[in-house]
Write a protein that holds these residues in place. Sequence first.
Motif, PDB file in Angstrom:
ATOM      1  N   PHE A   1      45.465  27.637  20.882  1.00 35.80           N
ATOM      2  CA  PHE A   1      44.092  28.128  20.769  1.00 35.80           C
ATOM      3  C   PHE A   1      43.083  27.191  21.436  1.00 35.80           C
ATOM      4  O   PHE A   1      42.085  27.622  22.010  1.00 35.80           O
ATOM      5  CB  PHE A   1      43.763  28.302  19.279  1.00 35.80           C
ATOM      6  CG  PHE A   1      42.366  28.756  19.003  1.00 35.80           C
ATOM      7  CD1 PHE A   1      41.963  30.034  19.343  1.00 35.80           C
ATOM      8  CD2 PHE A   1      41.460  27.914  18.392  1.00 35.80           C
ATOM      9  CE1 PHE A   1      40.683  30.460  19.079  1.00 35.80           C
ATOM     10  CE2 PHE A   1      40.169  28.334  18.126  1.00 35.80           C
ATOM     11  CZ  PHE A   1      39.784  29.611  18.465  1.00 35.80           C
ATOM     12  N   TRP A   2      43.342  25.890  21.353  1.00 39.20           N
ATOM     13  CA  TRP A   2      42.416  24.891  21.873  1.00 39.20           C
ATOM     14  C   TRP A   2      42.230  24.977  23.383  1.00 39.20           C
ATOM     15  O   TRP A   2      41.215  24.512  23.925  1.00 39.20           O
ATOM     16  CB  TRP A   2      42.904  23.490  21.503  1.00 39.20           C
ATOM     17  CG  TRP A   2      44.266  23.171  22.068  1.00 39.20           C
ATOM     18  CD1 TRP A   2      45.466  23.438  21.485  1.00 39.20           C
ATOM     19  CD2 TRP A   2      44.553  22.563  23.327  1.00 39.20           C
ATOM     20  NE1 TRP A   2      46.500  23.027  22.291  1.00 39.20           N
ATOM     21  CE2 TRP A   2      45.979  22.490  23.430  1.00 39.20           C
ATOM     22  CE3 TRP A   2      43.788  22.079  24.374  1.00 39.20           C
ATOM     23  CZ2 TRP A   2      46.606  21.941  24.544  1.00 39.20           C
ATOM     24  CZ3 TRP A   2      44.414  21.531  25.479  1.00 39.20           C
ATOM     25  CH2 TRP A   2      45.805  21.458  25.565  1.00 39.20           C
ATOM     26  N   VAL A   3      43.204  25.567  24.086  1.00 46.92           N
ATOM     27  CA  VAL A   3      43.143  25.671  25.551  1.00 46.92           C
ATOM     28  C   VAL A   3      41.849  26.353  26.000  1.00 46.92           C
ATOM     29  O   VAL A   3      41.213  25.932  26.981  1.00 46.92           O
ATOM     30  CB  VAL A   3      44.378  26.441  26.070  1.00 46.92           C
ATOM     31  CG1 VAL A   3      44.164  26.940  27.498  1.00 46.92           C
ATOM     32  CG2 VAL A   3      45.613  25.572  25.971  1.00 46.92           C
ATOM     33  N   TYR A   4      41.435  27.393  25.277  1.00 46.61           N
ATOM     34  CA  TYR A   4      40.287  28.196  25.676  1.00 46.61           C
ATOM     35  C   TYR A   4      38.958  27.604  25.232  1.00 46.61           C
ATOM     36  O   TYR A   4      37.899  28.174  25.518  1.00 46.61           O
ATOM     37  CB  TYR A   4      40.457  29.617  25.126  1.00 46.61           C
ATOM     38  CG  TYR A   4      41.680  30.288  25.704  1.00 46.61           C
ATOM     39  CD1 TYR A   4      41.653  30.850  26.970  1.00 46.61           C
ATOM     40  CD2 TYR A   4      42.878  30.328  24.984  1.00 46.61           C
ATOM     41  CE1 TYR A   4      42.777  31.440  27.515  1.00 46.61           C
ATOM     42  CE2 TYR A   4      44.008  30.918  25.521  1.00 46.61           C
ATOM     43  CZ  TYR A   4      43.945  31.473  26.788  1.00 46.61           C
ATOM     44  OH  TYR A   4      45.061  32.061  27.333  1.00 46.61           O
ATOM     45  N   ILE A   5      39.038  26.478  24.553  1.00 44.43           N
ATOM     46  CA  ILE A   5      37.819  25.736  24.196  1.00 44.43           C
ATOM     47  C   ILE A   5      37.676  24.506  25.078  1.00 44.43           C
ATOM     48  O   ILE A   5      36.649  24.303  25.748  1.00 44.43           O
ATOM     49  CB  ILE A   5      37.842  25.327  22.712  1.00 44.43           C
ATOM     50  CG1 ILE A   5      37.918  26.573  21.824  1.00 44.43           C
ATOM     51  CG2 ILE A   5      36.610  24.495  22.366  1.00 44.43           C
ATOM     52  CD1 ILE A   5      38.081  26.263  20.349  1.00 44.43           C
ATOM     53  N   ILE A   6      38.726  23.683  25.109  1.00 40.50           N
ATOM     54  CA  ILE A   6      38.665  22.424  25.850  1.00 40.50           C
ATOM     55  C   ILE A   6      38.598  22.674  27.361  1.00 40.50           C
ATOM     56  O   ILE A   6      37.808  22.032  28.073  1.00 40.50           O
ATOM     57  CB  ILE A   6      39.874  21.542  25.507  1.00 40.50           C
ATOM     58  CG1 ILE A   6      39.920  21.280  23.996  1.00 40.50           C
ATOM     59  CG2 ILE A   6      39.812  20.226  26.279  1.00 40.50           C
ATOM     60  CD1 ILE A   6      38.694  20.585  23.464  1.00 40.50           C
ATOM     61  N   GLY A   7      39.406  23.593  27.861  1.00 42.32           N
ATOM     62  CA  GLY A   7      39.436  23.847  29.304  1.00 42.32           C
ATOM     63  C   GLY A   7      38.073  24.203  29.876  1.00 42.32           C
ATOM     64  O   GLY A   7      37.569  23.523  30.785  1.00 42.32           O
ATOM     65  N   PRO A   8      37.407  25.246  29.367  1.00 41.95           N
ATOM     66  CA  PRO A   8      36.079  25.585  29.896  1.00 41.95           C
ATOM     67  C   PRO A   8      35.033  24.495  29.683  1.00 41.95           C
ATOM     68  O   PRO A   8      34.164  24.296  30.546  1.00 41.95           O
ATOM     69  CB  PRO A   8      35.715  26.856  29.114  1.00 41.95           C
ATOM     70  CG  PRO A   8      37.027  27.467  28.763  1.00 41.95           C
ATOM     71  CD  PRO A   8      37.926  26.295  28.484  1.00 41.95           C
ATOM     72  N   LEU A   9      35.101  23.791  28.549  1.00 40.42           N
ATOM     73  CA  LEU A   9      34.106  22.744  28.288  1.00 40.42           C
ATOM     74  C   LEU A   9      34.282  21.553  29.220  1.00 40.42           C
ATOM     75  O   LEU A   9      33.332  20.777  29.429  1.00 40.42           O
ATOM     76  CB  LEU A   9      34.186  22.292  26.830  1.00 40.42           C
ATOM     77  CG  LEU A   9      33.746  23.324  25.778  1.00 40.42           C
ATOM     78  CD1 LEU A   9      33.892  22.746  24.378  1.00 40.42           C
ATOM     79  CD2 LEU A   9      32.316  23.789  26.021  1.00 40.42           C
ATOM     80  N   ILE A  10      35.463  21.384  29.787  1.00 43.75           N
ATOM     81  CA  ILE A  10      35.674  20.346  30.796  1.00 43.75           C
ATOM     82  C   ILE A  10      35.278  20.862  32.183  1.00 43.75           C
ATOM     83  O   ILE A  10      34.569  20.190  32.936  1.00 43.75           O
ATOM     84  CB  ILE A  10      37.150  19.890  30.807  1.00 43.75           C
ATOM     85  CG1 ILE A  10      37.485  19.142  29.527  1.00 43.75           C
ATOM     86  CG2 ILE A  10      37.435  18.998  32.023  1.00 43.75           C
ATOM     87  CD1 ILE A  10      38.956  18.764  29.404  1.00 43.75           C
ATOM     88  N   GLY A  11      35.716  22.055  32.509  1.00 38.44           N
ATOM     89  CA  GLY A  11      35.505  22.578  33.854  1.00 38.44           C
ATOM     90  C   GLY A  11      34.060  22.904  34.174  1.00 38.44           C
ATOM     91  O   GLY A  11      33.603  22.683  35.306  1.00 38.44           O
ATOM     92  N   ALA A  12      33.312  23.407  33.189  1.00 34.68           N
ATOM     93  CA  ALA A  12      31.933  23.833  33.459  1.00 34.68           C
ATOM     94  C   ALA A  12      31.039  22.678  33.915  1.00 34.68           C
ATOM     95  O   ALA A  12      30.352  22.793  34.946  1.00 34.68           O
ATOM     96  CB  ALA A  12      31.350  24.522  32.223  1.00 34.68           C
ATOM     97  N   PRO A  13      30.985  21.543  33.202  1.00 32.92           N
ATOM     98  CA  PRO A  13      30.142  20.441  33.682  1.00 32.92           C
ATOM     99  C   PRO A  13      30.594  19.889  35.029  1.00 32.92           C
ATOM    100  O   PRO A  13      29.758  19.461  35.839  1.00 32.92           O
ATOM    101  CB  PRO A  13      30.288  19.378  32.586  1.00 32.92           C
ATOM    102  CG  PRO A  13      30.703  20.137  31.374  1.00 32.92           C
ATOM    103  CD  PRO A  13      31.565  21.242  31.884  1.00 32.92           C
ATOM    104  N   VAL A  14      31.898  19.900  35.285  1.00 33.69           N
ATOM    105  CA  VAL A  14      32.388  19.414  36.576  1.00 33.69           C
ATOM    106  C   VAL A  14      31.893  20.306  37.708  1.00 33.69           C
ATOM    107  O   VAL A  14      31.407  19.821  38.741  1.00 33.69           O
ATOM    108  CB  VAL A  14      33.934  19.339  36.579  1.00 33.69           C
ATOM    109  CG1 VAL A  14      34.452  19.008  37.977  1.00 33.69           C
ATOM    110  CG2 VAL A  14      34.415  18.297  35.580  1.00 33.69           C
TER     111      VAL A  14
END
Length: 355
Positions: free
Chosen positions: A320-333
Amino acid sequence: ASHVQLSNTRLRGFEMEDPLNVNEDRNLIEKESSIATSKLDVSATKANSSYIDSAPPRNKFLRSLSRVFTKNVLLFLAELGGEFIGTFVLTLIAITVSASDILLNTEVGLWNIAFVTGMGVGISIYSTAYFSNSHLNPAVTLAFALVRWRVFSWKKVVPYMAVQLLAAFLGGAVLYAAYWDTIELYEEVNGITRGQNNSIITAAIFGAYFPSPAYDLYEGSHNDVVSPARAMAIEAWATGIFVFMIFSFSDPNNSSVGRVDRKNKSAVPVLIGLTVAVLISLYAPLTQAGLNPAKVTGPRILAAFLGWGSVAIPGPRNGFWVYIIGPLIGAPVGAALYDWFVVRMAKRSFKQQNE
């Protein structure tokens, strides 16, 4: 009072002595009375104004602060209302088109699902951009707070994310209210027991899974095709592209989208929606292209309470964490890549050309 009595006495005297001069004297008396009344009114007004002017400075400051605070609170509540409405509409459209495809096979082909979802994003932005920032996505909110902190305060991050999550949760509730009997019939016909491993196909209505459980290709080896780390990297990559495009399309200096005046960017919601559609077409077979932590998390929380249990949260392989951590890392980058690299390089290039 004595002035009025005196005036009346004089008037009665004039009436007895010389009736021919009564009107003239009456006008004179009324004029004197009005002048006296005006003087009293002016004196009272001065007294009141002097009282106001002499009010303690602290009280004036508190009154001004109260007016400013009330105005700012109302504006912020309007922003939160826009985030709620936009996220609710976006989530409802995205998961409903998924439900109609899984349950009724009405959306034949991945592009049909992707296009409807992308247009749902565009519609949501159009409907709320007037009174909100139209982030509609916690990853976008975080990107603005980190990269464009001058125009978006960190104080707004938690309220924005909370409203987005609540709106997505309610979007899932509305979907279930419309489709609950169809979902139960589908489960009965296909021998699906809600909460068991085979219920992932109906749980996918409410959120993304990796890889997409809708493809028979992965039957029997579902857990071995995409690892959690790879799924997170794909979500981060896709969300980074998404936010990079948002920052590019909304850049006032990007004249290819509209005039450089911030007032003619009417094509931006459509372009953002098309970006979502393209990314879904590319990466949905692998991770269902969540791209939005609220859109995935809210409905899956609801699904956990509706009987899907651990299939919804934490999901297979606790992913489940994949869909939280992934976007929160990718968006600021993605946001930083545009604002801190592309924009600066472009400004340097223009400066050299003008020298």
